[in-house]
Design a protein around this motif. Structure first.
Motif, short mmCIF file in Angstrom:
data_model
loop_
_atom_site.label_atom_id
_atom_site.label_comp_id
_atom_site.label_asym_id
_atom_site.label_seq_id
_atom_site.Cartn_x
_atom_site.Cartn_y
_atom_site.Cartn_z
N ALA A 38 -24.59 22.64 -12.19
CA ALA A 38 -23.54 21.66 -12.53
C ALA A 38 -22.22 22.12 -11.91
CB ALA A 38 -23.40 21.53 -14.03
N TRP A 39 -21.55 21.22 -11.21
CA TRP A 39 -20.30 21.56 -10.53
C TRP A 39 -19.39 20.34 -10.51
CZ3 TRP A 39 -19.41 19.10 -5.69
CH2 TRP A 39 -20.50 18.37 -5.19
N VAL A 40 -18.12 20.54 -10.16
CA VAL A 40 -17.12 19.47 -10.21
C VAL A 40 -16.64 19.15 -8.81
CG1 VAL A 40 -14.90 18.75 -11.17
CG2 VAL A 40 -16.41 20.23 -12.51
N ASP A 41 -16.70 17.86 -8.41
CA ASP A 41 -16.27 17.47 -7.07
C ASP A 41 -14.76 17.28 -7.00
OD1 ASP A 41 -15.65 14.92 -8.05
OD2 ASP A 41 -17.44 13.97 -7.22
N ASP A 42 -14.26 16.90 -5.81
CA ASP A 42 -12.82 16.79 -5.61
C ASP A 42 -12.18 15.69 -6.44
OD1 ASP A 42 -12.85 18.87 -3.82
OD2 ASP A 42 -12.88 17.60 -2.03
N ALA A 43 -12.98 14.73 -6.89
CA ALA A 43 -12.45 13.64 -7.72
C ALA A 43 -12.51 13.98 -9.21
CB ALA A 43 -13.25 12.36 -7.45
N GLY A 44 -12.94 15.19 -9.53
CA GLY A 44 -13.04 15.61 -10.92
C GLY A 44 -14.30 15.16 -11.62
N VAL A 45 -15.26 14.66 -10.84
CA VAL A 45 -16.52 14.17 -11.41
C VAL A 45 -17.53 15.31 -11.46
CG1 VAL A 45 -18.45 12.56 -11.11
CG2 VAL A 45 -16.10 11.84 -10.55
N GLY A 95 -20.95 16.20 4.45
CA GLY A 95 -20.14 15.19 3.78
C GLY A 95 -19.31 15.71 2.63
N HIS A 96 -19.42 17.00 2.34
CA HIS A 96 -18.63 17.59 1.26
C HIS A 96 -17.50 18.44 1.82
CE1 HIS A 96 -21.02 16.28 -2.16
NE2 HIS A 96 -22.13 16.63 -1.49
N SER A 97 -16.40 18.50 1.10
CA SER A 97 -15.25 19.31 1.52
C SER A 97 -15.58 20.79 1.32
CB SER A 97 -14.03 18.95 0.69
OG SER A 97 -14.19 19.41 -0.65
N PRO A 98 -14.84 21.67 2.01
CA PRO A 98 -15.05 23.10 1.79
C PRO A 98 -14.89 23.50 0.32
CG PRO A 98 -13.77 22.78 3.78
CD PRO A 98 -13.91 21.42 3.13
N ARG A 99 -13.93 22.87 -0.39
CA ARG A 99 -13.76 23.21 -1.81
C ARG A 99 -14.97 22.81 -2.63
NH1 ARG A 99 -13.33 22.44 -6.77
NH2 ARG A 99 -14.18 20.35 -6.42
N GLU A 100 -15.56 21.65 -2.31
CA GLU A 100 -16.75 21.22 -3.04
C GLU A 100 -17.94 22.14 -2.75
OE1 GLU A 100 -16.19 16.41 -3.64
OE2 GLU A 100 -16.98 17.15 -1.71
N MET A 103 -17.75 25.28 -1.93
CA MET A 103 -17.48 26.52 -2.66
C MET A 103 -17.82 26.36 -4.14
SD MET A 103 -13.95 28.74 -3.05
CE MET A 103 -13.10 27.45 -3.98
N ALA A 104 -17.43 25.23 -4.74
CA ALA A 104 -17.71 25.00 -6.15
C ALA A 104 -19.21 24.97 -6.42
CB ALA A 104 -17.06 23.69 -6.61
N PHE A 105 -19.95 24.30 -5.51
CA PHE A 105 -21.40 24.25 -5.69
C PHE A 105 -22.00 25.65 -5.58
CE2 PHE A 105 -25.65 24.35 -4.06
CZ PHE A 105 -26.31 23.60 -5.03
N CYS A 106 -21.63 26.39 -4.53
CA CYS A 106 -22.18 27.73 -4.32
C CYS A 106 -21.89 28.65 -5.51
CB CYS A 106 -21.64 28.34 -3.03
SG CYS A 106 -22.25 27.57 -1.52
N GLN A 107 -20.71 28.56 -6.04
CA GLN A 107 -20.36 29.39 -7.20
C GLN A 107 -21.21 29.04 -8.41
OE1 GLN A 107 -16.12 28.72 -7.40
NE2 GLN A 107 -15.66 30.46 -6.06
N ALA A 108 -21.43 27.74 -8.63
CA ALA A 108 -22.28 27.32 -9.75
C ALA A 108 -23.73 27.75 -9.53
CB ALA A 108 -22.19 25.80 -9.92
N ARG A 139 -20.68 30.58 5.98
CA ARG A 139 -19.70 30.07 5.01
C ARG A 139 -20.30 30.06 3.61
NH1 ARG A 139 -17.99 23.86 5.56
NH2 ARG A 139 -20.27 23.71 5.35
N GLU A 140 -21.49 29.48 3.49
CA GLU A 140 -22.12 29.38 2.17
C GLU A 140 -22.50 30.76 1.63
OE1 GLU A 140 -22.08 25.56 4.05
OE2 GLU A 140 -22.92 27.45 4.80
N ILE A 141 -23.01 31.63 2.51
CA ILE A 141 -23.34 33.00 2.09
C ILE A 141 -22.10 33.70 1.55
CG2 ILE A 141 -24.03 35.28 2.91
CD1 ILE A 141 -26.42 33.49 2.54
N GLY A 142 -20.95 33.47 2.20
CA GLY A 142 -19.71 34.08 1.73
C GLY A 142 -19.34 33.64 0.32
N TYR A 143 -19.43 32.34 0.06
CA TYR A 143 -19.12 31.83 -1.28
C TYR A 143 -20.11 32.36 -2.31
CZ TYR A 143 -16.08 28.35 1.03
OH TYR A 143 -15.11 27.72 1.76
N LEU A 144 -21.39 32.39 -1.95
CA LEU A 144 -22.41 32.90 -2.87
C LEU A 144 -22.18 34.37 -3.17
CD1 LEU A 144 -25.48 31.18 -1.17
CD2 LEU A 144 -24.70 30.70 -3.50
#
Length: 450
Positions: A63-70, A134-139, A141-146, A171-176
């Protein structure tokens, strides 16, 4: 009912709807008949029954939160298939197609691929149905962290060491890895494919593609040939394909195709690999933009493909390198390749050829390098990264590449020698499967039933 039929019937009942997994298991078990007949102890110790069942399957919510807060919810997977030879090792795939069957097929293949390297590695795989596109770098990162928050308690430097795969790059390995450190407080080699600036190995990004070409080089050498001047058909435009193209060009071959989900790029004079790397790695641009710089090339969109096959395989060539995804090269594609004069196929992707295609290649007597042998370069250099992390050392790129080349040569030698041992010279499908199986099965028997 034969043992293989009995095992397959059991899998279909206990793991319904996992067609790719059934395909991977059946392809291996059917090839093992000669060694099973020669060495009954593999029957007596229940090796096959244990081998096809993962030691552990971890399914979790992400579960993670996108840029729109969803709040968004995806599924996460880690299959720890077999640890007889060492810690579980295998990549993480982020792609909409990911499900339990895909992850189990990839994890099962990983057992034999890792065994063939001769290195102390078990087999595993993981991922999610999340699509980074289609996802922003912040999204992302949020997914990888979750994702890592859910996974971190099940992995470790001597337990399970994931890496990247489709949709999971540096990039994803770095966030993970950052989230793993945050949760564990430890800086250790728990992930491979890291940036070389903070624990990654030089040459890891290139390893699967380079290793595939080195394997092809060994296949050709057995026939007294080289890559020089060979026209090469390559599918894909991701990491594996790009570095396959790069090494082919470096060794004097002429790669003329690549592809992505939008279509196929064809450049008969030879692809401009530096431009392709810029377009795909830095600009993330569509393949068709290549035509802006090379008017003598052409692009065939997916909707213009003919006869139900990919345009990649419709071109005249000498060698084919399927480097995109599973089951991409069909029986119709194989017929087109054979009709166009292709004399060798070397798999950069995992199980990219259908069973029908493989049968056609083997019947035609062309050289065929199966993925579990030909694309083992990535996991081989991942293990070299683990060695460097454990020693708090960093190897120069030349040392990594030299070691990779030696490992790929050894994999080919092992598969080729085993094929000859069982009176099937040149059949690297049989040779690779039996050689990998023996190493894992012997370790399982030595360690007792568990």
């Amino acid at each position: 009912m034969s043992q293989v039929s009995s095992i397959m019937a059991g899998l279909r009942q206990s793991s319904p709807g996992q067609n790719e997994f059934y395909q991977a298991v059946e392809e291996v078990l059917e090839v093992l008949t000669p060694v099973l007949d020669a060495e009954p102890r593999y029957h007596n110790e229940g090796v096959l029954e244990r081998l096809v069942e993962p030691e552990r399957q971890i399914l979790f919510r992400v579960a993670w939160v996108d840029d729109a807060g969803v709040v968004r919810v995806n599924k996460g997977y880690r299959v720890q298939f077999n640890s007889a030879l060492g810690p579980y090792k295998g990549g993480l795939r982020f792609h909409p197609s990911v499900n339990s069957g895909i992850i189990k097929f990839l994890g099962f293949e990983q057992i034999f691929k890792n065994a063939l390297t001769g290195l102390p590695l078990g087999g595993g795989k993981g991922g999610s149905d999340f699509n980074p596109k289609g996802h922003s770098p912040r999204e992302i990162m949020a997914f990888c962290q979750a994702f890592m928050t859910a996974l971190h308690r099940h992995i470790g430097a001597t337990l399970d060491v994931p890496a990247g795969d489709i949709g999971v790059g540096q990039r994803e390995i770095g966030y993970l890895y950052g989230q793993y450190r945050r949760l564990s407080g430890r800086f250790e080699g728990v992930l491979t494919g890291k940036s070389p600036g903070w624990g990654g190995s030089l040459g890891r990004k290139e390893a699967t593609g380079y290793g595939c070409v080195y394997f092809a080089e060994n296949m050709l050498a057995e026939k007294g040939e080289t890559l020089k001047g060979k026209r090469c058909l390559v599918s894909g435009a991701g990491n594996v394909a790009l570095y396959t193209l790069e090494k082919l060009t470096e060794l004097g071959a002429r790669p003329i195709t690549c592809s992505d989900s939008s279509g196929t790029l064809i450049h008969p004079a030879g692809l401009d690999v530096p431009l392709l790397k810029t377009l795909k790695e830095q600009q993330r641009a569509p393949l068709a933009t290549y035509l802006d710089s090379h008017g003598d090339a052409r692009f065939v969109p997916v909707e213009a493909y003919e006869n139900g096959g990919s345009a990649v395989w419709q071109q005249p060539g000498d060698l084919a390198f399927p480097c995109a995804t599973q089951n991409e090269l069909t029986g119709a594609d194989a017929e087109a390749l054979l009709g166009n004069g292709v004399r060798g196929v070397c798999e950069g992707a995992n199980m990219p050829c259908t069973r029908e295609a493989i049968s056609l290649f083997l019947r035609a007597g062309i050289q065929y390098g199966p993925g579990k042998a030909a694309n083992a370069g990535g996991v081989a250099v991942s293990q070299l990264e683990m060695q460097q992390n454990a020693a708090m050392a960093r190897w120069p790129a030349e040392q990594v590449d030299r070691t990779l080349r030696a490992i790929m040569s050894d994999i080919h030698r092992r598969a080729s020698d085993t094929a000859r041992e069982f009176d099937a010279p040149g059949n690297l499908v049989l040779g690779a499967n039996i050689a990998g199986f023996r190493r894992v099965a012997d370790a399982m028997i030595d360690q007792g039933v568990f």
